[in-house]
Design a protein around this motif. Structure first.
Motif, PDB file in Angstrom:
ATOM      1  N   ARG A  78      29.161  40.513  47.008  1.00 56.11           N
ATOM      2  CA  ARG A  78      29.360  39.663  48.188  1.00 56.11           C
ATOM      3  C   ARG A  78      30.690  38.931  48.140  1.00 56.11           C
ATOM      4  N   GLU A  79      31.135  38.579  46.940  1.00 56.03           N
ATOM      5  CA  GLU A  79      32.382  37.833  46.787  1.00 56.03           C
ATOM      6  C   GLU A  79      33.076  38.262  45.503  1.00 56.03           C
ATOM      7  N   VAL A  80      34.413  38.115  45.513  1.00 52.76           N
ATOM      8  CA  VAL A  80      35.208  38.233  44.291  1.00 52.76           C
ATOM      9  C   VAL A  80      35.931  36.908  44.116  1.00 52.76           C
ATOM     10  N   ARG A  81      35.721  36.262  42.987  1.00 54.71           N
ATOM     11  CA  ARG A  81      36.304  34.950  42.745  1.00 54.71           C
ATOM     12  C   ARG A  81      37.356  35.021  41.643  1.00 54.71           C
ATOM     13  N   MET A  82      38.503  34.433  41.894  1.00 57.32           N
ATOM     14  CA  MET A  82      39.560  34.341  40.897  1.00 57.32           C
ATOM     15  C   MET A  82      39.811  32.866  40.612  1.00 57.32           C
ATOM     16  N   GLU A  83      39.730  32.486  39.356  1.00 54.21           N
ATOM     17  CA  GLU A  83      39.961  31.097  38.981  1.00 54.21           C
ATOM     18  C   GLU A  83      40.569  31.047  37.589  1.00 54.21           C
ATOM     19  N   ALA A  84      41.737  30.425  37.489  1.00 56.59           N
ATOM     20  CA  ALA A  84      42.443  30.291  36.208  1.00 56.59           C
ATOM     21  C   ALA A  84      42.622  31.645  35.523  1.00 56.59           C
ATOM     22  N   GLY A  85      42.955  32.654  36.338  1.00 49.72           N
ATOM     23  CA  GLY A  85      43.192  33.986  35.801  1.00 49.72           C
ATOM     24  C   GLY A  85      41.948  34.766  35.448  1.00 49.72           C
ATOM     25  N   ARG A  86      40.786  34.183  35.686  1.00 51.92           N
ATOM     26  CA  ARG A  86      39.522  34.857  35.398  1.00 51.92           C
ATOM     27  C   ARG A  86      38.896  35.379  36.682  1.00 51.92           C
ATOM     28  N   CYS A  87      38.300  36.556  36.595  1.00 50.26           N
ATOM     29  CA  CYS A  87      37.686  37.173  37.755  1.00 50.26           C
ATOM     30  C   CYS A  87      36.165  37.182  37.590  1.00 50.26           C
ATOM     31  N   ALA A  88      35.477  36.966  38.701  1.00 50.02           N
ATOM     32  CA  ALA A  88      34.019  37.057  38.717  1.00 50.02           C
ATOM     33  C   ALA A  88      33.592  37.644  40.051  1.00 50.02           C
ATOM     34  N   VAL A  89      32.416  38.276  40.062  1.00 49.98           N
ATOM     35  CA  VAL A  89      31.857  38.788  41.309  1.00 49.98           C
ATOM     36  C   VAL A  89      30.516  38.105  41.549  1.00 49.98           C
ATOM     37  N   VAL A  90      30.160  37.999  42.818  1.00 46.08           N
ATOM     38  CA  VAL A  90      28.874  37.433  43.199  1.00 46.08           C
ATOM     39  C   VAL A  90      28.059  38.543  43.842  1.00 46.08           C
ATOM     40  N   VAL A  91      26.841  38.747  43.321  1.00 47.68           N
ATOM     41  CA  VAL A  91      25.983  39.811  43.837  1.00 47.68           C
ATOM     42  C   VAL A  91      24.620  39.239  44.201  1.00 47.68           C
ATOM     43  N   GLY A  92      23.944  39.944  45.097  1.00 49.74           N
ATOM     44  CA  GLY A  92      22.532  39.703  45.354  1.00 49.74           C
ATOM     45  C   GLY A  92      22.205  38.471  46.164  1.00 49.74           C
ATOM     46  N   GLU A  93      20.922  38.304  46.367  1.00 55.65           N
ATOM     47  CA  GLU A  93      20.359  37.161  47.089  1.00 55.65           C
ATOM     48  C   GLU A  93      19.020  36.803  46.445  1.00 55.65           C
ATOM     49  N   PRO A 127      22.281  34.480  45.144  1.00 52.44           N
ATOM     50  CA  PRO A 127      23.524  34.956  44.527  1.00 52.44           C
ATOM     51  C   PRO A 127      23.561  34.746  43.015  1.00 52.44           C
ATOM     52  N   VAL A 128      24.138  35.728  42.335  1.00 52.00           N
ATOM     53  CA  VAL A 128      24.336  35.668  40.886  1.00 52.00           C
ATOM     54  C   VAL A 128      25.813  35.944  40.616  1.00 52.00           C
ATOM     55  N   GLU A 129      26.433  35.080  39.813  1.00 49.84           N
ATOM     56  CA  GLU A 129      27.841  35.277  39.470  1.00 49.84           C
ATOM     57  C   GLU A 129      27.957  36.005  38.139  1.00 49.84           C
ATOM     58  N   LEU A 130      28.788  37.041  38.120  1.00 49.99           N
ATOM     59  CA  LEU A 130      28.976  37.861  36.922  1.00 49.99           C
ATOM     60  C   LEU A 130      30.448  37.886  36.552  1.00 49.99           C
ATOM     61  N   GLY A 131      30.743  37.610  35.289  1.00 53.24           N
ATOM     62  CA  GLY A 131      32.124  37.639  34.836  1.00 53.24           C
ATOM     63  C   GLY A 131      32.651  39.051  34.680  1.00 53.24           C
ATOM     64  N   VAL A 132      33.925  39.234  35.046  1.00 50.13           N
ATOM     65  CA  VAL A 132      34.595  40.528  34.930  1.00 50.13           C
ATOM     66  C   VAL A 132      35.622  40.422  33.809  1.00 50.13           C
ATOM     67  N   SER A 133      35.593  41.346  32.869  1.00 50.17           N
ATOM     68  CA  SER A 133      36.566  41.307  31.775  1.00 50.17           C
ATOM     69  C   SER A 133      37.967  41.614  32.310  1.00 50.17           C
ATOM     70  N   ARG A 134      38.975  41.140  31.606  1.00 47.97           N
ATOM     71  CA  ARG A 134      40.368  41.334  32.054  1.00 47.97           C
ATOM     72  C   ARG A 134      40.709  42.815  32.218  1.00 47.97           C
ATOM     73  N   ARG A 135      40.219  43.638  31.316  1.00 54.09           N
ATOM     74  CA  ARG A 135      40.595  45.064  31.354  1.00 54.09           C
ATOM     75  C   ARG A 135      40.004  45.781  32.562  1.00 54.09           C
ATOM     76  N   HIS A 136      38.924  45.226  33.152  1.00 55.35           N
ATOM     77  CA  HIS A 136      38.284  45.875  34.293  1.00 55.35           C
ATOM     78  C   HIS A 136      38.617  45.218  35.631  1.00 55.35           C
ATOM     79  N   THR A 137      39.372  44.113  35.616  1.00 54.37           N
ATOM     80  CA  THR A 137      39.602  43.354  36.849  1.00 54.37           C
ATOM     81  C   THR A 137      40.376  44.159  37.895  1.00 54.37           C
ATOM     82  N   ARG A 138      41.489  44.738  37.499  1.00 54.15           N
ATOM     83  CA  ARG A 138      42.319  45.459  38.471  1.00 54.15           C
ATOM     84  C   ARG A 138      41.572  46.660  39.045  1.00 54.15           C
TER      85      ARG A 138
END
Length: 245
Positions: A203-218, A220-231
């Motif tokens: 549902r969302e992609v969040r970038m904060e302080a160089g860190r990426c996270a995605v929000v899924v489901g209802e 909502p659940v936030e999941l961290g994305v590792s640096r190597r998989h962000t791009r």
């Protein structure tokens, strides 16, 4: 519509059970040639040399178990359908995870075996696989089936994986790496060494302080994305959005 008669392989290390199953199958008019062996090594030779439509496998055998043999067969270019014939109820979920057509309990009744053959014949119609396959999960001794499209993300638990949906989570005996390979075409991508996410549920992609996270489901659940998989994730999400009508 008539079908060509089935070429069948029966594998069971107990000779009386093997002979009985062969006898019952040879009486079925939908069955043609029946190969029977009490050796998994011999069964692999038969499968390589002959075109087999369905393999009836015992589960608990010395050497390769029936489940392990089914996993080997799944790698064949044209794998046979699988029916498990066993005295043990406890392997049903694992059986359906390797896409078994049926799971028949011993002692085998002729009418129950006939139903298994009917399911095999139906499978030889080669109708397209459903776009939204179901996954067998077990909780409290009850087996139920999840639609893959309902799974928001998958979390690694050693050799197991936890499937997350809006209704809860379910542990299955499948490594995360296997699901990553098998479900890639369905939009499941790795975002962390221990996480797969369904692009359809992001549902969302969040970038904060160089860190990426995605929000899924209802909810909502936030999941961290590792640096190597962000791009890679951001590129895939962009492609996924542009393909939608």
């Amino acid at each position: 519509m008539s079908h060509p008669r089935l070429r069948v392989l029966v594998v069971d290390d107990e000779r009386p059970a093997l002979d009985e199953l062969r006898y019952l199958l040879e009486r079925d008019e939908r069955v043609g040639e029946v190969f029977a062996t009490d050796s998994t090594t011999e069964s692999l030779r038969i499968l390589r040399e002959d075109e087999i439509d369905v393999a009836f496998l015992d589960i608990q055998m010395p050497g390769l178990t029936g489940l392990e043999l089914a996993q080997v067969l799944s790698r064949f270019k044209s794998p046979p359908q699988i029916v498990f014939v066993t005295a043990h109820e406890g392997h049903a979920v694992e059986a359906f995870e390797v896409h078994a057509v049926d799971y028949v309990l011993k002692p085998v009744r002729a009418d129950r075996l006939a139903e298994a053959v009917r399911r095999v014949v139906a499978g030889t119609d080669r109708t397209p696989a459903p776009a939204d396959p179901q996954i067998a999960v077990e909780r409290g001794g009850v087996t139920r089936f999840l639609n893959r499209s309902d799974i928001t993300h998958v979390e690694a638990h050693g050799d197991y994986a936890r499937l997350h949906t809006a209704d809860g989570s379910h542990l299955v005996r499948i490594p995360l790496a296997t699901l990553e390979e098998e479900w890639a075409d369905a939009g499941f991508v790795r975002i962390h060494r221990s996480l797969l996410v369904s692009l359809a549920h992001v549902r969302e992609v969040r970038m904060e302080a160089g860190r990426c996270a995605v929000v899924v489901g209802e909810p909502p659940v936030e999941l961290g994305v590792s640096r190597r998989h962000t791009r890679e994730l951001r590129e895939l999400l962009l492609q996924n959005r542009t393909r939608r009508p």
